[in-house]
Design a protein around this motif. Structure first.
Motif, PDB file in Angstrom:
ATOM      1  N   ILE A   1      10.185  -2.353   1.116  1.00  0.00           N
ATOM      2  CA  ILE A   1       9.527  -1.139   0.384  1.00  0.00           C
ATOM      3  C   ILE A   1      10.687  -0.568  -0.620  1.00  0.00           C
ATOM      4  O   ILE A   1       9.930  -0.599  -1.924  1.00  0.00           O
TER       5      ILE A   1
ATOM      6  N   ASP B   1       3.683   2.296  10.419  1.00  0.00           N
ATOM      7  CA  ASP B   1       3.421   1.559   9.091  1.00  0.00           C
ATOM      8  C   ASP B   1       2.133   2.274   8.530  1.00  0.00           C
ATOM      9  O   ASP B   1       1.471   1.844   7.568  1.00  0.00           O
ATOM     10  N   GLN B   2       1.734   3.283   9.071  1.00  0.00           N
ATOM     11  CA  GLN B   2       0.360   4.191   8.720  1.00  0.00           C
ATOM     12  C   GLN B   2       0.573   4.681   7.274  1.00  0.00           C
ATOM     13  O   GLN B   2       1.455   5.417   6.989  1.00  0.00           O
ATOM     14  N   VAL B   3      -0.161   4.406   6.271  1.00  0.00           N
ATOM     15  CA  VAL B   3      -0.146   4.970   4.776  1.00  0.00           C
ATOM     16  C   VAL B   3      -1.141   5.782   4.477  1.00  0.00           C
ATOM     17  O   VAL B   3      -2.053   5.674   5.294  1.00  0.00           O
TER      18      VAL B   3
ATOM     19  N   ARG C   1       0.869   3.881  -3.088  1.00  0.00           N
ATOM     20  CA  ARG C   1       0.697   5.480  -2.812  1.00  0.00           C
ATOM     21  C   ARG C   1       1.648   6.204  -3.254  1.00  0.00           C
ATOM     22  O   ARG C   1       1.471   7.391  -3.729  1.00  0.00           O
ATOM     23  N   LEU C   2       3.097   5.870  -2.964  1.00  0.00           N
ATOM     24  CA  LEU C   2       4.144   6.755  -3.701  1.00  0.00           C
ATOM     25  C   LEU C   2       4.137   6.648  -4.934  1.00  0.00           C
ATOM     26  O   LEU C   2       4.513   7.721  -5.528  1.00  0.00           O
TER      27      LEU C   2
ATOM     28  N   GLU D   1       0.800  -1.131  -0.178  1.00  0.00           N
ATOM     29  CA  GLU D   1      -0.142  -0.058   0.054  1.00  0.00           C
ATOM     30  C   GLU D   1       0.735   1.264   0.053  1.00  0.00           C
ATOM     31  O   GLU D   1       0.562   2.197  -0.500  1.00  0.00           O
ATOM     32  N   ARG D   2       2.022   1.222   0.688  1.00  0.00           N
ATOM     33  CA  ARG D   2       2.827   2.193   0.816  1.00  0.00           C
ATOM     34  C   ARG D   2       3.604   2.596  -0.527  1.00  0.00           C
ATOM     35  O   ARG D   2       3.804   3.575  -0.953  1.00  0.00           O
TER      36      ARG D   2
END
Length: 384
Positions: free
Chosen positions: A254, A382-384, A223-224, A219-220
């Motif tokens: 990541i 880890d909040q994305v 979004r990046l 997910e990270r």
């Protein structure tokens, strides 16, 4: 009870369907079946060649008379028989006085209607496609590691002196020569930056590992990408929500997946470009580490697929080598770094490529039970 060989020897159906035994015998892959007493009850022609014996000699014979009792094949067969599921093991050495030594992968599965029977196939070509690729990737990573150490020692120090000399020359140079001295400094800085990137490969410290939710990582990365280099790309997600945590380093995972997604985003068409991110659990995939008796379970799979034109065939055998790139101006270090990161995790990276479908598959370890962390997920930060 009928032997498995009798099952495979059934007559063809009236509609002309060939008998199973003739199909299996036509395979180029050695395949055999052992019963609940580990006696051979079926062998195909390729297995005859592999064992250097005829079917008549092999049928009913204990497998222990062909392979040593400490052969990894027996452990695999017993695991399948006890667990009731199929297992694939890569990087296995099968050896015996008559068959010599073979570096292979093995697939084993239960025979549904014959309790205790296990069908085993041996893949020497498969190992060339999979594990030999992985070993090549590891060698590529190690070659870059050695190169990084050499560059750091042999290149950065002289570059510092060259840059300093250029700055001294600039103080007394004519204004029209300042452009040349600045060029020397800029090029020295560019090479130092490249060496700094290479130094990432020379880090031999053990990974700081913890349970990592791979879906948080994906997910990270998504979004990046969507907010940067992949604004024009449509992302498709297909995740196994029950996937257990990966035993790894969140930041490095990541970085590795982001590199793969960036390459995919640059490969897909400007219109209609798609990247599919998917995960799944595949029970029984194991990698035997060459030179040691240990085996790593790699049941967690992460796939990154794009609909780009594919990787040129002449590049594919060297794709993970340093300084190999299909992009104009590319450094060719991105995939070499990915190979090193996955290698450091004890995992496997594979790829398949054809026009409009290029797939990179990461096979990663789950948290070992002995750590007591298998139910723990790292969510802080880890909040994305």
């Amino acid at each position: 009870m009928a032997k498995v060989s009798d099952i495979f020897a059934r007559k063809p159906a009236r509609n002309g369907t060939p008998e199973p035994g003739s199909i299996l015998s036509a395979l180029s892959v050695p395949l055999f079946v052992v019963d609940d007493q580990d006696q051979l009850s079926f062998v195909n022609q390729a297995a005859e060649q592999f064992f250097a014996s005829s079917t008549t000699t092999l049928l009913g014979r204990p497998l222990s008379e062909i392979l040593p009792e400490d052969s990894p094949a027996f452990g695999l067969i017993h695991q399948v028989r006890d667990g009731g599921y199929s297992v694939s093991e890569y990087g296995v050495t099968l050896s015996g006085p008559k068959i010599g030594s073979h570096f292979v992968s093995i697939d084993a599965a239960t025979v549904a209607d014959r309790p205790g029977s296990v069908v085993v196939s041996i893949h020497e070509r498969s190992i060339a496609r999979k594990i030999d690729h992985q070993l090549v990737h590891r060698n590529a990573a190690r070659s870059v590691t050695a190169m990084a150490a050499m560059l750091a020692h042999e290149v950065k120090n002289p570059l510092s002196g060259i840059r300093g000399a250029a700055q001294l020359l600039e103080q007394n140079a004519d204004p029209e020569d300042h452009q040349l001295t600045r060029l020397i400094c800029e090029e020295a800085d560019r090479i130092v930056a490249l060496v700094d990137r290479m130094e990432m490969f020379s880090d031999k410290q053990p990974l700081a590992r913890e349970p990592v939710n791979i879906h948080v990582v994906l997910e990270r990365v998504r979004r990046l990408a969507e907010n940067g280099f992949a604004r024009h790309v449509k992302f498709i997600e297909s995740y196994d929500p029950s996937l257990p945590p990966v035993y790894g380093n969140r930041d490095l995972l990541i970085q590795a997946i982001l590199n793969l997604v960036k390459n995919a985003a640059e490969a897909v068409p400007k219109e209609g470009g798609e990247i599919t991110l998917s995960t799944r659990y595949q029970q029984g995939v194991r990698l035997a580490i060459p030179g040691s008796g240990s085996r790593v379970d790699l049941p967690l799979q992460v796939m990154i697929q794009d609909n780009g034109p594919g990787i040129p065939e002449d590049i594919q055998p060297h794709l993970f080598d340093p300084f190999v790139s299909t992009k104009a101006g590319g450094s060719g270090l991105g995939l070499a770094l990915v190979a090193k990161i996955i290698d450091d995790h004890g995992g496997v990276i594979e790829f398949e490529s054809q026009p409009r479908r290029t797939l990179f598959r990461l096979m990663l370890p789950m948290v070992p039970r002995e750590t007591g962390l298998e139910e723990e997920l790292t969510v802080d930060g880890d909040q994305v």
